[in-house]
Design a protein around this motif. Structure first.
Motif, PDB file in Angstrom:
ATOM      1  N   MET A 217       1.018  -0.891  -0.540  1.00 53.79           N
ATOM      2  CA  MET A 217       0.178  -0.112   0.343  1.00 53.79           C
ATOM      3  C   MET A 217       0.795   1.468  -0.066  1.00 53.79           C
ATOM      4  SD  MET A 217      -3.029   1.222   2.744  1.00 53.79           S
ATOM      5  CE  MET A 217      -1.915   1.570   3.940  1.00 53.79           C
ATOM      6  N   TRP A 218       1.538   1.084   0.456  1.00 57.54           N
ATOM      7  CA  TRP A 218       2.914   1.936   0.769  1.00 57.54           C
ATOM      8  C   TRP A 218       3.445   2.478  -0.126  1.00 57.54           C
ATOM      9  CZ3 TRP A 218       1.264   5.362   4.257  1.00 57.54           C
ATOM     10  CH2 TRP A 218      -0.016   4.555   5.427  1.00 57.54           C
ATOM     11  N   ARG A 219       3.926   1.467  -0.707  1.00 57.42           N
ATOM     12  CA  ARG A 219       4.812   2.113  -2.458  1.00 57.42           C
ATOM     13  C   ARG A 219       3.622   2.165  -3.686  1.00 57.42           C
ATOM     14  NH1 ARG A 219       7.985  -3.235  -0.796  1.00 57.42           N
ATOM     15  NH2 ARG A 219       5.840  -4.318  -1.377  1.00 57.42           N
ATOM     16  N   GLN A 220       2.360   1.726  -3.261  1.00 60.42           N
ATOM     17  CA  GLN A 220       1.303   2.804  -3.938  1.00 60.42           C
ATOM     18  C   GLN A 220       1.117   3.966  -4.135  1.00 60.42           C
ATOM     19  OE1 GLN A 220       1.066   0.767  -7.139  1.00 60.42           O
ATOM     20  NE2 GLN A 220      -0.407   2.900  -7.728  1.00 60.42           N
ATOM     21  N   MET A 221       1.139   3.865  -2.659  1.00 58.72           N
ATOM     22  CA  MET A 221       0.791   5.429  -2.257  1.00 58.72           C
ATOM     23  C   MET A 221       1.633   6.589  -2.400  1.00 58.72           C
ATOM     24  SD  MET A 221      -0.072   7.440   1.449  1.00 58.72           S
ATOM     25  CE  MET A 221      -0.444   8.967   1.371  1.00 58.72           C
ATOM     26  N   ALA A 222       2.913   6.152  -2.727  1.00 64.09           N
ATOM     27  CA  ALA A 222       4.392   6.345  -3.009  1.00 64.09           C
ATOM     28  C   ALA A 222       4.629   6.842  -4.613  1.00 64.09           C
ATOM     29  CB  ALA A 222       5.424   5.961  -2.813  1.00 64.09           C
ATOM     30  N   LYS A 223       4.240   5.819  -5.771  1.00 59.58           N
ATOM     31  CA  LYS A 223       3.920   6.417  -6.320  1.00 59.58           C
ATOM     32  C   LYS A 223       2.926   6.965  -7.219  1.00 59.58           C
ATOM     33  CE  LYS A 223       5.072   5.087 -10.695  1.00 59.58           C
ATOM     34  NZ  LYS A 223       5.963   5.046 -11.452  1.00 59.58           N
TER      35      LYS A 223
END
Length: 122
Positions: free
Chosen positions: A1-7
């Motif tokens: 989730m955090w990686r996708q939010m960062a993207k």
């Protein structure tokens, strides 16, 4: 989730359909509102947090449908920019995160809510 939010944060894409693969309910609402606020303010994010999630509990124990996750995330390299300039020259740091992850009717697991504490909380 955090990686996708960062993207998604790279362009403040508050409408990214990819976010719903990892979050739902309150969690998805918080992420979308945060990205929408950045969009309105012309702010984008660069970098990404580092995470080391650990399962802290499961319910029920025999056939879990809810998992609680604890993490000490580092946001030092996940910074916000406006017009190419750093918004805040105070870097992030280590933050305690607690997240609830629930099994969905389709069998997938998604974060349903989370709490992020202040810098230095872990």
């Amino acid at each position: 989730m955090w990686r996708q939010m960062a993207k998604a944060g790279e362009t403040a894409d508050w409408q990214s359909s990819k976010l719903a693969k990892y979050a739902t309910g309150d969690a998805l609402g918080v992420i979308n509102r945060s990205l929408y606020t950045d969009h309105l303010n012309g702010v984008v994010s660069k970098g990404a947090p580092t995470n080391n999630p650990q399962v802290s509990s499961v319910e029920p124990t025999a056939n879990p449908t809810t998992v609680m996750i604890s993490d000490c995330s580092d946001s030092s390299n996940w910074l916000k920019y406006k017009d190419g300039q750093l918004v805040n020259d105070t870097p992030g740091g280590q933050r305690s995160i607690t997240a609830e992850v629930k099994k969905q009717q389709d069998g997938t697991w998604r974060v349903t809510r989370f709490a992020v504490e202040g810098v230095g909380s872990c």
